[in-house]
Design an enzyme around this catalytic site. Structure first.
Site, mmCIF file in Angstrom:
data_model
loop_
_atom_site.group_PDB
_atom_site.id
_atom_site.type_symbol
_atom_site.label_atom_id
_atom_site.label_comp_id
_atom_site.label_asym_id
_atom_site.label_seq_id
_atom_site.Cartn_x
_atom_site.Cartn_y
_atom_site.Cartn_z
ATOM 1 N N ARG A 154 -14.726 -8.123 15.522
ATOM 2 C CA ARG A 154 -13.767 -8.017 16.620
ATOM 3 C C ARG A 154 -12.375 -8.349 16.107
ATOM 4 O O ARG A 154 -12.235 -9.185 15.213
ATOM 5 C CB ARG A 154 -14.105 -9.038 17.726
ATOM 6 C CG ARG A 154 -15.404 -8.761 18.437
ATOM 7 C CD ARG A 154 -15.898 -10.007 19.145
ATOM 8 N NE ARG A 154 -16.170 -11.075 18.176
ATOM 9 C CZ ARG A 154 -16.464 -12.325 18.511
ATOM 10 N NH1 ARG A 154 -16.490 -12.686 19.773
ATOM 11 N NH2 ARG A 154 -16.713 -13.235 17.583
ATOM 12 N N CYS A 260 -11.400 -0.077 20.551
ATOM 13 C CA CYS A 260 -12.797 0.356 20.396
ATOM 14 C C CYS A 260 -13.486 0.702 21.707
ATOM 15 O O CYS A 260 -13.948 1.831 21.880
ATOM 16 C CB CYS A 260 -13.592 -0.728 19.677
ATOM 17 S SG CYS A 260 -13.085 -0.901 17.974
HETATM 18 C C1 UDX Z 1 -15.155 -4.644 20.104
HETATM 19 C C2 UDX Z 1 -16.572 -5.154 19.823
HETATM 20 O O1 UDX Z 1 -16.741 -6.430 20.437
HETATM 21 C C3 UDX Z 1 -16.810 -5.237 18.315
HETATM 22 O O2 UDX Z 1 -18.151 -5.605 18.071
HETATM 23 C C4 UDX Z 1 -16.520 -3.881 17.695
HETATM 24 O O3 UDX Z 1 -16.659 -3.939 16.286
HETATM 25 C C5 UDX Z 1 -15.124 -3.419 18.043
HETATM 26 O O4 UDX Z 1 -14.960 -3.404 19.457
HETATM 27 P P1 UDX Z 1 -12.680 -5.691 20.045
HETATM 28 O O5 UDX Z 1 -12.249 -4.380 20.615
HETATM 29 O O6 UDX Z 1 -11.941 -6.245 18.879
HETATM 30 O O7 UDX Z 1 -14.232 -5.618 19.603
HETATM 31 O O8 UDX Z 1 -12.584 -6.789 21.187
HETATM 32 P P2 UDX Z 1 -13.594 -7.507 22.215
HETATM 33 O O9 UDX Z 1 -13.555 -8.946 21.960
HETATM 34 O O10 UDX Z 1 -14.898 -6.836 22.230
HETATM 35 O O11 UDX Z 1 -12.849 -7.226 23.596
HETATM 36 C C6 UDX Z 1 -12.737 -5.907 24.115
HETATM 37 C C7 UDX Z 1 -12.069 -5.943 25.478
HETATM 38 O O12 UDX Z 1 -12.945 -6.504 26.453
HETATM 39 C C8 UDX Z 1 -10.782 -6.754 25.535
HETATM 40 O O13 UDX Z 1 -9.851 -6.040 26.320
HETATM 41 C C9 UDX Z 1 -11.204 -8.032 26.233
HETATM 42 O O14 UDX Z 1 -10.136 -8.627 26.941
HETATM 43 C C10 UDX Z 1 -12.283 -7.529 27.177
HETATM 44 N N1 UDX Z 1 -13.274 -8.557 27.539
HETATM 45 C C11 UDX Z 1 -14.109 -9.066 26.593
HETATM 46 C C12 UDX Z 1 -13.399 -8.951 28.871
HETATM 47 O O15 UDX Z 1 -12.663 -8.493 29.751
HETATM 48 N N2 UDX Z 1 -14.375 -9.863 29.195
HETATM 49 C C13 UDX Z 1 -15.224 -10.387 28.285
HETATM 50 O O16 UDX Z 1 -16.087 -11.191 28.673
HETATM 51 C C14 UDX Z 1 -15.086 -9.989 26.929
#
Ligand code: UDX
Length: 431
Positions: A154, A260
């Protein structure tokens, strides 16, 4: 092991540095010569905690080098990772032009047996097509194997994620190639799942889209909480204590953004449609996500009687904390809505402000969280950077026109808010 990583973005660079840290001899390839020059000088073009320190150490150790030449990269690596971007293209489809370009370059320069590994998120069948590109270019089939090894790191926690992965997926149709990769990953001591290439390619999409569905589920529940007076954090805690559900990715907020989840949801939806399957569950998750920020901003608008002539402070612009990435960031959606209705915006982000300035040069960027409050009619907390949790709300309140906080990530506690005398509205609670 001699490892080449093609692409030094948010995935390629941390991955390459972790390989170097494990003692491998790593060469990165990036077509962007300015980026190559920066990296050689020990500077990191992206904001990612810990990466610059590890880069400098790896350069000093001589285990990490970078070049613009794919030719050099192919001479160097026994294993060559493709870690270039696969952004969203037309119809939601993943745009694989960078992957095909790399495959054609590999075909041109391959000079010894090489294991070609796709790290980028790629649709099912991409490995087959890479294989075909090489064969069509006249490369002997015995010169290479193509393996899928999706990356799950992430942004914001890329290094610890790459150093301590919860699983390593290797999709290979040739056991010897799979074993070579297992050898490379062995020091990480993570569980390894070996499967066929197509399943491996699908695992990445299935994982990311499941996470998106999970977040949209809790956000849908949050909408109910706002109506019925329940508290979404309590509901999430109660649900998440069941190990079959798990407490991760149940944080209600403004919805999912980033580089992603949105593109992978669109891509899997398209892949499913092409296979003749109408993936309604995915479309519903996307719809919930689209409504989430819009609904939140509407609540604020209702509360303050529209945005015309109002000043709104924005805390956080990055799509999540600890990154400067603003791809599909909720801040961009909010800025557009506020601008369209005539609000004045004062924004702050510890890392991403310059990236947003390039798109919205006409809003005010301030140098601290506190300054967003100057004469503001409301503050919207968009990204849950740690520093916002300890913001001096009393001082903030003194410079605001109206002491109103719209907390899009449920960062503040009722105690903090009450003590500072703010009106408080958050996702998933009445108000
Ligand atoms: C994601 C996947 O988690 C990772 O495994 C993959 O390799 C790439 O895509 P990333 O995009 O870096 O990672 O961020 P992540 O932490 O997954 O958050 C994605 C989105 O979801 C963010 O906008 C975050 O704010 C949101 N989110 C995440 C929520 O709204 N609630 C949550 O509980 C978790």
């Amino acid at each position: 092991m001699k490892v080449t990583v093609i692409g030094t973005g948010y995935v390629g660079l941390p991955t390459a540095l972790v390989f170097a840290d494990l003692g491998n001899d790593v060469l990165c390839v990036d077509k962007d010569e300015a980026k190559v020059a920066m990296l050689r000088a020990g500077q990191v073009p992206i904001y990612e905690p810990g990466v610059e320190a590890l880069l400098r150490r790896s350069l000093d150790d001589g285990l990490f080098k970078v070049t613009p030449s794919t030719d050099e990269g192919m001479q160097h690596g026994e294993v060559v990772f493709i870690a270039v971007g696969t952004p969203q293209g037309d119809d939601g489809e993943a745009d694989l032009s960078a992957v095909w370009a790399v495959a054609r370059d590999i075909a041109k320069y391959i000079c010894h047996y090489t294991i070609i590994v796709t790290k980028s998120t790629v649709p099912v069948g991409t490995g087959d097509r890479i294989e075909q590109i090489l064969v069509d270019a006249g490369v002997d089939r015995s010169m290479f194997d193509v393996v899928s090894n999706p990356e799950f790191l992430r942004e914001g926690t890329a290094l610890p994620d790459a150093q301590h992965p919860d699983r390593i997926v290797i999709g290979a149709d040739n056991q010897a190639a799979a074993h070579k990769l297992m050898e490379l990953f062995a020091p990480l001591e993570a569980p390894v799942i070996i499967t066929d290439r197509r399943s491996s390619e699908l695992i990445k999409y299935a994982s990311n889209t499941f996470l998106a569905i999970k977040i949209s589920f809790i956000n849908a529940i949050s909408r109910m909480c706002e109506e019925c007076g329940a508290d979404v954090s309590a509901v999430a805690r109660g649900m998440g204590s069941d190990p079959r559900i798990g407490n991760k990715f149940l944080q209600a907020g403004l919805g999912w953004g980033g580089s992603c989840l949105p593109k992978d949801v669109a891509a899997l939806n398209k892949i499913a449609a092409d296979l003749g399957y109408d993936f309604k569950m995915l479309q519903a998750a996307d719809e919930v996500n689209e409504q989430q920020t819009r609904h939140f901003v509407q609540r604020l608008s209702d509360r303050i009687g529209g945005f015309q002539g109002k000043t709104i402070g924005l805390l956080g612009l990055a799509f999540k904390p600890n990154t400067d990435d603003i791809r599909d960031a909720k801040s961009l959606e909010i800025i557009e809505m506020l601008k369209a209705e005539g609000a004045t915006i004062r924004a702050y982000d510890p890392a991403a402000a310059e990236n947003v300035r390039a798109i919205h040069p006409d809003i005010t960027y301030v140098n601290s969280a506190l300054e967003t409050g100057q004469n503001a009619d409301a503050i919207i907390l968009v990204t849950e950077w740690n520093e916002f949790k300890s913001l001096d709300l009393t001082r903030l309140g003194q410079i605001m026109r109206r002491k109103l906080i719209f907390d899009g990530r449920r960062v503040f506690t009722p105690y903090q808010i009450e003590r500072a005398g703010f009106e408080y509205v958050t996702v998933g609670a009445k108000g």
